[in-house]
Design a protein around this motif. Sequence first.
Motif, PDB file in Angstrom:
ATOM      1  N   PRO A 123      -5.787   4.104  -8.178  1.00 51.76           N
ATOM      2  CA  PRO A 123      -4.865   3.270  -7.403  1.00 51.76           C
ATOM      3  C   PRO A 123      -3.671   2.831  -8.252  1.00 51.76           C
ATOM      4  O   PRO A 123      -3.729   2.818  -9.489  1.00 51.76           O
ATOM      5  N   SER A 178       1.855  -0.904  -6.000  1.00 54.13           N
ATOM      6  CA  SER A 178       3.001  -0.366  -5.259  1.00 54.13           C
ATOM      7  C   SER A 178       4.079  -1.396  -4.981  1.00 54.13           C
ATOM      8  O   SER A 178       5.226  -1.032  -4.707  1.00 54.13           O
ATOM      9  N   SER A 205      -4.436  -4.049  -0.148  1.00 56.88           N
ATOM     10  CA  SER A 205      -4.123  -2.623  -0.282  1.00 56.88           C
ATOM     11  C   SER A 205      -3.305  -2.140   0.909  1.00 56.88           C
ATOM     12  O   SER A 205      -3.456  -2.641   2.031  1.00 56.88           O
ATOM     13  N   GLU A 206      -2.456  -1.161   0.651  1.00 60.28           N
ATOM     14  CA  GLU A 206      -1.679  -0.552   1.734  1.00 60.28           C
ATOM     15  C   GLU A 206      -2.598   0.072   2.784  1.00 60.28           C
ATOM     16  O   GLU A 206      -2.308   0.033   3.984  1.00 60.28           O
ATOM     17  N   ALA A 207      -3.719   0.635   2.324  1.00 58.26           N
ATOM     18  CA  ALA A 207      -4.634   1.298   3.252  1.00 58.26           C
ATOM     19  C   ALA A 207      -5.249   0.317   4.243  1.00 58.26           C
ATOM     20  O   ALA A 207      -5.497   0.665   5.403  1.00 58.26           O
ATOM     21  N   THR A 260      -2.670  -0.181   6.882  1.00 57.27           N
ATOM     22  CA  THR A 260      -2.610   1.016   7.723  1.00 57.27           C
ATOM     23  C   THR A 260      -3.753   1.021   8.723  1.00 57.27           C
ATOM     24  O   THR A 260      -3.569   1.328   9.909  1.00 57.27           O
ATOM     25  N   SER A 302      -1.665   0.778  -3.716  1.00 57.16           N
ATOM     26  CA  SER A 302      -1.758   2.013  -2.941  1.00 57.16           C
ATOM     27  C   SER A 302      -2.770   2.945  -3.593  1.00 57.16           C
ATOM     28  O   SER A 302      -3.211   2.722  -4.729  1.00 57.16           O
TER      29      SER A 302
END
Length: 268
Positions: A2, A5, A154-156, A159, A181
């Motif tokens: 990871p 970001s 986290s970006e995930a 999402t 990320s």
Amino acid sequence: MPTLSSLSIYPLKSCAELPLTHATVEPLGLQHDRRWMAVRPDGSCMTGRELPGFVHLRAVPVPEGLHLSAPGMSELVVAVPPADAPRLEVIVWSDTCSAAWAGEEADRWLSAYLREPARLVYVDARMLRPVDPKYAAPDDRVGFADGYPLLLISEASLTDLNTRLPQPVRMNRFRPNLVVSGCEPFAEDRWKRLRIGEVELMLVKPCARCVFINVDASTARPDPAQQPLRTLATYRNHGNKVLFGQNVIARHGGVLRVGDPVEVLEEA
């Protein structure tokens, strides 16, 4: 592996996000993050939960102190209060502490923008606000953040949430300091200890979310459908709390840079 970001601070509690490319990690969190706060005459904190206009108030640290700007307002630079500045007893949720008062000019500016009486206070060296001892060491401290020095998401995870929403939302709804990320959704729930660059971090507690995440930063208005909190509550509810992101305490400070690798040292 990871990657870090993005980095962000919010110099005045509830103000607009200030993205950074690098930041120094101090015992109270990222340098300049939530070191200023607006309070009512009774000392209670004022936030974007009840005053969404905060998200259009831009606060930027400058050598003299803090530069304030907002729609319809002239700009103002507020000096860091001197060591002998008057002190105010202020309340941040369940905590009461003594903070430095920033002066009448700042009070007038904030009161005019927020349209109700407000005073501006500052975290100086004399202010001591412990972190909840259930999750922290005895000497851990926090400024005017809700309860912990840092917040990581986290970006995930975002999402994953956006696939469930009628309209996607941006990460700034959740006001994290650190965004990661390159991992699975909610991987941060499993992390206990991280190294990012030269900084070591402990993830100590999931972040319980409130109605502030329903405020759109572009419009400064709450979502009429109570999103994304309503959707989060359908699958991230634990003990009547809606969880999203992880509260973090630094164990070894240093400088963080966007692009730094995130090494998972220990999982929960």
